[in-house]
Structure formats: structure tokens, C-alpha cells
Design a protein around this motif. Structure first.
Motif: not given
Length: 146
Positions: A39, A136, A139-140, A142
Motif C-alpha cells: 500500500q 488492486p 481496499r488500499h 495492491r
């Protein structure tokens, strides 16, 4: 290397000084290992890439850092700081380079494209081993696809 199912991974436990390695990406939906999840740092204007989660009793996220500025310097996870060796920029060709060595890019030893290859910084080039796609996964979080 873009398009293959290989990811930038922590080579072992989330411990400062652990090297990054090229590994097969997890293919189980929703089960990407923490060693392959990254992230952006919550600190503004730092361009740091940090571990997305922690394991065990160590609750401190680590940042990706170049251990030096010379060709072949290893790339490791390290305690996050304001060091320029932890500030990475991705250019329009998909290459990542540290602010501490803007002519050096994230690459593998001998520009190998096989699982198990360790990451270093090498002079920026058009080699496939220096091109990454940020993908991705949550959420947030990667993954860096190599």
C-alpha cells in the motif's frame, strides 16, 4: 515481465532487512498472501511503498528501500522513514526508481524473469524485468505484478 503471473514479494517474514524476491502470484481469489500485498504510505508526499499488513507480534509496517545507490544494491523492507531510498516513483514505462538513485530502477539480479530472483536496483533500461503493473487486490492494497 508484465502479464506473467509473477509478483514482487517479501522473501520470508516481515522483518527489517528482508530482501524482496520475484514469486508466483497467489491465484486464490481473496487469499493473496501479505508478502505480496502493498500500500502507499499514509504520509502525504512521501511516495513510500509499505507492507500492507503485518504478521505475528510485529505490528509495524515496513517500507521498500534500496540499500544503496550503486548498481546491484539490494532492495529490502526496512523501518519506514523519510529516507530518499524509500521514496519510489513509477514512470510512464512502468519502472520504479528511488529518489536516492533516480537513474537506477527496481530490477532483479542479472535482470532475470524467473521466480526466486532477488530484487536490486540497476541502471534504468527498457528490459522487461524493470516493468511493473500495479494491480488492486483489496481496499488500499495492491500487488506489484512483474
Amino acid at each position: 515481465m508484465t502479464g506473467q503471473s509473477l509478483c514482487v514479494s517479501v522473501n520470508g517474514n516481515n522483518v527489517a532487512g528482508t530482501r524482496l524476491v520475484l514469486k508466483s502470484c497467489s491465484t486464490t481469489p481473496g487469499a493473496q498472501p501479505s508478502s505480496q500485498r502493498w500500500q502507499s504510505s499514509p504520509s502525504p508526499n512521501t511516495n513510500r511503498i509499505q507492507t500492507a499488513s503485518t504478521t505475528g507480534t510485529n505490528l509495524t509496517p515496513f517500507c521498500i528501500g534500496a540499500s544503496g545507490t550503486a548498481k546491484g544494491s539490494s532492495v529490502v523492507i526496512t523501518t519506514c522513514s523519510t529516507a530518499t531510498s524509500q521514496q519510489w516513483t513509477q514512470d510512464s514505462q512502468g519502472r520504479f526508481y528511488p529518489a536516492s538513485a533516480p537513474t537506477m530502477c527496481l530490477d532483479t539480479v542479472q535482470s532475470r524473469t524467473t521466480a526466486g530472483s532477488l530484487y536490486v536496483i540497476n541502471p534504468c533500461s527498457t528490459k522487461a524485468s524493470q516493468k511493473f503493473t500495479v494491480f488492486p487486490v483489496a481496499r488500499h492494497h495492491r500487488r506489484l505484478l512483474a
